[in-house]
Write a protein that holds these residues in place. Structure first.
Motif, PDB file in Angstrom:
ATOM      1  N   THR A   1     -41.267  -6.698 -33.964  1.00  0.00           N
ATOM      2  CA  THR A   1     -41.511  -5.238 -34.348  1.00  0.00           C
ATOM      3  C   THR A   1     -41.498  -4.272 -33.078  1.00  0.00           C
ATOM      4  O   THR A   1     -42.539  -4.407 -32.437  1.00  0.00           O
ATOM      5  CB  THR A   1     -42.624  -4.946 -35.193  1.00  0.00           C
ATOM      6  OG1 THR A   1     -42.598  -5.707 -36.228  1.00  0.00           O
ATOM      7  CG2 THR A   1     -42.633  -3.599 -35.656  1.00  0.00           C
ATOM      8  N   PRO A   2     -40.478  -3.746 -32.446  1.00  0.00           N
ATOM      9  CA  PRO A   2     -40.550  -3.073 -31.280  1.00  0.00           C
ATOM     10  C   PRO A   2     -41.078  -1.707 -31.238  1.00  0.00           C
ATOM     11  O   PRO A   2     -41.749  -1.186 -30.265  1.00  0.00           O
ATOM     12  CB  PRO A   2     -39.043  -2.696 -31.140  1.00  0.00           C
ATOM     13  CG  PRO A   2     -38.402  -2.575 -32.489  1.00  0.00           C
ATOM     14  CD  PRO A   2     -39.385  -3.373 -33.435  1.00  0.00           C
ATOM     15  N   GLU A   3     -41.274  -1.188 -32.485  1.00  0.00           N
ATOM     16  CA  GLU A   3     -42.117   0.297 -32.459  1.00  0.00           C
ATOM     17  C   GLU A   3     -43.414   0.418 -31.848  1.00  0.00           C
ATOM     18  O   GLU A   3     -43.705   1.194 -31.011  1.00  0.00           O
ATOM     19  CB  GLU A   3     -41.857   0.988 -33.722  1.00  0.00           C
ATOM     20  CG  GLU A   3     -40.633   1.328 -34.257  1.00  0.00           C
ATOM     21  CD  GLU A   3     -39.884   0.255 -34.990  1.00  0.00           C
ATOM     22  OE1 GLU A   3     -38.679   0.307 -35.614  1.00  0.00           O
ATOM     23  OE2 GLU A   3     -40.578  -0.942 -35.203  1.00  0.00           O
TER      24      GLU A   3
ATOM     25  N   LEU B   1     -32.594 -11.065 -36.719  1.00  0.00           N
ATOM     26  CA  LEU B   1     -31.481 -10.009 -37.047  1.00  0.00           C
ATOM     27  C   LEU B   1     -32.191  -8.541 -37.101  1.00  0.00           C
ATOM     28  O   LEU B   1     -31.381  -7.546 -37.188  1.00  0.00           O
ATOM     29  CB  LEU B   1     -30.676 -10.311 -38.416  1.00  0.00           C
ATOM     30  CG  LEU B   1     -30.013 -11.422 -38.408  1.00  0.00           C
ATOM     31  CD1 LEU B   1     -29.340 -11.595 -39.739  1.00  0.00           C
ATOM     32  CD2 LEU B   1     -29.063 -11.740 -37.204  1.00  0.00           C
ATOM     33  N   GLY B   2     -33.339  -8.581 -37.190  1.00  0.00           N
ATOM     34  CA  GLY B   2     -34.286  -7.384 -37.483  1.00  0.00           C
ATOM     35  C   GLY B   2     -35.872  -7.989 -37.106  1.00  0.00           C
ATOM     36  O   GLY B   2     -35.843  -8.858 -37.405  1.00  0.00           O
ATOM     37  N   PRO B   3     -36.815  -6.984 -37.009  1.00  0.00           N
ATOM     38  CA  PRO B   3     -37.889  -7.290 -37.025  1.00  0.00           C
ATOM     39  C   PRO B   3     -38.742  -7.985 -37.961  1.00  0.00           C
ATOM     40  O   PRO B   3     -39.332  -8.960 -38.219  1.00  0.00           O
ATOM     41  CB  PRO B   3     -38.682  -5.947 -36.890  1.00  0.00           C
ATOM     42  CG  PRO B   3     -37.743  -4.945 -36.180  1.00  0.00           C
ATOM     43  CD  PRO B   3     -36.462  -5.526 -37.096  1.00  0.00           C
ATOM     44  N   ASP B   4     -38.074  -7.968 -39.623  1.00  0.00           N
ATOM     45  CA  ASP B   4     -38.478  -8.651 -40.558  1.00  0.00           C
ATOM     46  C   ASP B   4     -37.463  -9.547 -41.302  1.00  0.00           C
ATOM     47  O   ASP B   4     -37.349  -9.796 -42.296  1.00  0.00           O
ATOM     48  CB  ASP B   4     -39.098  -7.650 -41.567  1.00  0.00           C
ATOM     49  CG  ASP B   4     -38.006  -6.573 -41.754  1.00  0.00           C
ATOM     50  OD1 ASP B   4     -36.887  -6.492 -41.356  1.00  0.00           O
ATOM     51  OD2 ASP B   4     -38.445  -5.548 -42.599  1.00  0.00           O
ATOM     52  N   GLU B   5     -36.313  -9.953 -40.416  1.00  0.00           N
ATOM     53  CA  GLU B   5     -35.255 -10.638 -41.049  1.00  0.00           C
ATOM     54  C   GLU B   5     -34.760 -11.709 -40.162  1.00  0.00           C
ATOM     55  O   GLU B   5     -34.386 -11.475 -39.045  1.00  0.00           O
ATOM     56  CB  GLU B   5     -34.115  -9.904 -41.466  1.00  0.00           C
ATOM     57  CG  GLU B   5     -33.014 -10.561 -41.977  1.00  0.00           C
ATOM     58  CD  GLU B   5     -31.866  -9.467 -42.527  1.00  0.00           C
ATOM     59  OE1 GLU B   5     -31.258  -9.819 -43.617  1.00  0.00           O
ATOM     60  OE2 GLU B   5     -31.875  -8.401 -42.326  1.00  0.00           O
TER      61      GLU B   5
ATOM     62  N   GLY C   1     -30.105  -4.325 -38.908  1.00  0.00           N
ATOM     63  CA  GLY C   1     -31.703  -4.337 -38.546  1.00  0.00           C
ATOM     64  C   GLY C   1     -31.703  -3.945 -36.932  1.00  0.00           C
ATOM     65  O   GLY C   1     -32.982  -3.727 -36.633  1.00  0.00           O
ATOM     66  N   ARG C   2     -31.081  -4.253 -36.307  1.00  0.00           N
ATOM     67  CA  ARG C   2     -31.129  -4.366 -34.715  1.00  0.00           C
ATOM     68  C   ARG C   2     -31.080  -2.849 -34.424  1.00  0.00           C
ATOM     69  O   ARG C   2     -31.127  -2.665 -33.007  1.00  0.00           O
ATOM     70  CB  ARG C   2     -29.917  -5.170 -34.127  1.00  0.00           C
ATOM     71  CG  ARG C   2     -30.415  -6.789 -34.012  1.00  0.00           C
ATOM     72  CD  ARG C   2     -29.588  -7.412 -33.333  1.00  0.00           C
ATOM     73  NE  ARG C   2     -29.868  -8.780 -33.390  1.00  0.00           N
ATOM     74  CZ  ARG C   2     -29.086  -9.792 -33.014  1.00  0.00           C
ATOM     75  NH1 ARG C   2     -27.938  -9.592 -32.474  1.00  0.00           N
ATOM     76  NH2 ARG C   2     -29.342 -11.166 -33.011  1.00  0.00           N
TER      77      ARG C   2
ATOM     78  N   MET D   1     -43.575  -7.388 -40.797  1.00  0.00           N
ATOM     79  CA  MET D   1     -43.772  -6.107 -41.062  1.00  0.00           C
ATOM     80  C   MET D   1     -42.555  -5.494 -41.625  1.00  0.00           C
ATOM     81  O   MET D   1     -41.484  -5.886 -41.156  1.00  0.00           O
ATOM     82  CB  MET D   1     -44.463  -5.256 -39.653  1.00  0.00           C
ATOM     83  CG  MET D   1     -44.402  -3.735 -40.165  1.00  0.00           C
ATOM     84  SD  MET D   1     -45.123  -2.763 -38.665  1.00  0.00           S
ATOM     85  CE  MET D   1     -46.876  -3.380 -38.829  1.00  0.00           C
ATOM     86  N   SER D   2     -42.759  -4.762 -42.611  1.00  0.00           N
ATOM     87  CA  SER D   2     -41.512  -4.013 -43.356  1.00  0.00           C
ATOM     88  C   SER D   2     -40.854  -3.060 -42.352  1.00  0.00           C
ATOM     89  O   SER D   2     -41.408  -2.759 -41.345  1.00  0.00           O
ATOM     90  CB  SER D   2     -42.128  -3.438 -44.529  1.00  0.00           C
ATOM     91  OG  SER D   2     -42.905  -2.362 -44.268  1.00  0.00           O
ATOM     92  N   ALA D   3     -39.746  -2.519 -43.142  1.00  0.00           N
ATOM     93  CA  ALA D   3     -39.142  -1.692 -42.136  1.00  0.00           C
ATOM     94  C   ALA D   3     -39.774  -0.532 -41.921  1.00  0.00           C
ATOM     95  O   ALA D   3     -39.430   0.215 -40.792  1.00  0.00           O
ATOM     96  CB  ALA D   3     -37.810  -1.126 -42.826  1.00  0.00           C
ATOM     97  N   SER D   4     -40.719  -0.031 -42.701  1.00  0.00           N
ATOM     98  CA  SER D   4     -41.588   1.141 -42.415  1.00  0.00           C
ATOM     99  C   SER D   4     -42.901   0.863 -41.511  1.00  0.00           C
ATOM    100  O   SER D   4     -43.448   1.679 -41.280  1.00  0.00           O
ATOM    101  CB  SER D   4     -41.969   1.666 -43.498  1.00  0.00           C
ATOM    102  OG  SER D   4     -42.754   1.039 -44.385  1.00  0.00           O
ATOM    103  N   GLY D   5     -43.010  -0.445 -41.144  1.00  0.00           N
ATOM    104  CA  GLY D   5     -44.139  -0.753 -40.227  1.00  0.00           C
ATOM    105  C   GLY D   5     -44.170   0.032 -38.949  1.00  0.00           C
ATOM    106  O   GLY D   5     -43.362   0.394 -38.273  1.00  0.00           O
ATOM    107  N   GLY D   6     -45.466   0.627 -38.554  1.00  0.00           N
ATOM    108  CA  GLY D   6     -45.869   1.342 -37.570  1.00  0.00           C
ATOM    109  C   GLY D   6     -45.501   2.738 -37.650  1.00  0.00           C
ATOM    110  O   GLY D   6     -45.551   3.479 -36.674  1.00  0.00           O
TER     111      GLY D   6
END
Length: 307
Positions: free
Chosen positions: A155-157, A250-254, A73-74, A1-6
């Motif tokens: 994706t934590p959100e 390193l992040g939800p999508d990385e 990303g974290r 999911m992209s950074a804007s996911g959720g």
């Protein structure tokens, strides 16, 4: 999911909780119900939490710097962890304190019908927010159960919003039961009992979120299925063997991928370089989140390490 996911789910929860918090606090002023007060603080905490989740999404989009070469990303994991802590401290602890206090020193309710009306409206708004979060999560959930999704999602959100909304709905029902039993029996102790149950519920949800977001914050690797896909793409070319491999989100999508790969001894340097480039292309085509890939060519010596 992209950074804007959720984001849609977060905005729906933010809007619903802000309105509900105002309505619940107004109901508390009319009725004096501890359940309403606990639910008011719960909704206020949830509103703040959604703001923090949006802030995390925003700050995570910052470009890498010399001090943080892998980016930010974290930040999304960090703010989700803060949300879990706030849910525990502002929501659970306050509700437990207020509930125990009202059990020890019960006070009669006034205008109980106001509390019932507000709680019913709040249930409707929270149901809308919960339905939005479920819809946003289905694409990521796939064939997993909802519990597996909460445990495994990178994706934590969405897991945070899902559990918050679920807790809010159950909490509203508990508050409604507390107020209803107080009206039916004439005993205000039931209002305190309902408040205490809300505190326990929020505490359980907060602990689950703290455990899961802490794991993401420390750093989780790819799931076994994803790892198998990556190894399969590496060994599909001229790589003889994946000697060992390490991954970390390193992040939800990385996803960071680092591997030592066994190459054919007779290959020239240019052939090795070309094979590494091809392997990176294959991996990214199969696992788009694998944005950072570091491959070290080597000759296999003895038994390889298990990925």
């Amino acid at each position: 999911m992209s950074a804007s996911g959720g984001t849609k789910a977060i905005l729906a929860a933010l809007t619903a909780n802000a309105g509900i918090a105002v309505a619940k606090f107004t109901g508390f002023l009319f009725t004096g119900s501890s359940s309403m007060l606990a639910e008011s603080v719960h909704s206020l905490a949830d509103t703040s939490n959604q703001g923090l989740l949006l802030l995390g999404q925003k700050t995570a989009q910052r470009k890498p710097t010399e001090e943080h070469p892998f980016g930010y990303g974290r930040d999304r994991y960090f703010y989700s962890f803060v949300v879990a802590l706030l849910l525990f401290s502002l929501g659970s602890v306050f509700a437990l304190y207020e509930g125990i206090h009202k059990i020890q020193h019960p006070e009669p309710l006034t205008y109980a019908w106001v509390a019932v009306l507000i709680l019913l409206v709040a249930i409707g708004l929270e149901s809308y927010s919960f339905a939005t979060a479920i819809k946003e999560s289905r694409e990521l959930k796939g064939g997993l159960s909802w519990w597996q999704f909460v445990r495994q999602a990178k994706t934590p959100e969405l897991p945070v919003v899902l559990l918050e909304d679920l807790g809010a709905l159950v909490g509203l029902v508990l508050a409604l039961c507390g107020v209803g039993l107080t009206v039916l029996t004439g005993n205000p102790v039931w209002d305190g009992v309902g408040t205490t149950c809300i505190g326990v519920l929020l505490g359980v949800i907060a602990v689950v979120l703290i455990i899961e977001t802490k794991s993401l914050l420390i750093g989780e690797g790819a799931s076994r299925d994803v790892l198998t896909e990556i190894v399969g793409e590496l060994e599909r070319g001229k790589v003889e063997k994946v000697i060992h491999i390490r991954t970390q989100y390193l992040g939800p999508d990385e996803l960071l991928v680092a591997a030592k790969i066994g190459m054919t001894p007779s290959m020239s340097i240019s052939e090795v370089a070309a094979e590494i480039d091809d392997a990176e292309v294959r991996i990214r085509a199969k696992v788009p989140a694998a944005r950072l890939i570091y491959l070290e060519p080597d000759l296999e010596r003895g038994r390889s390490l298990t990925p």
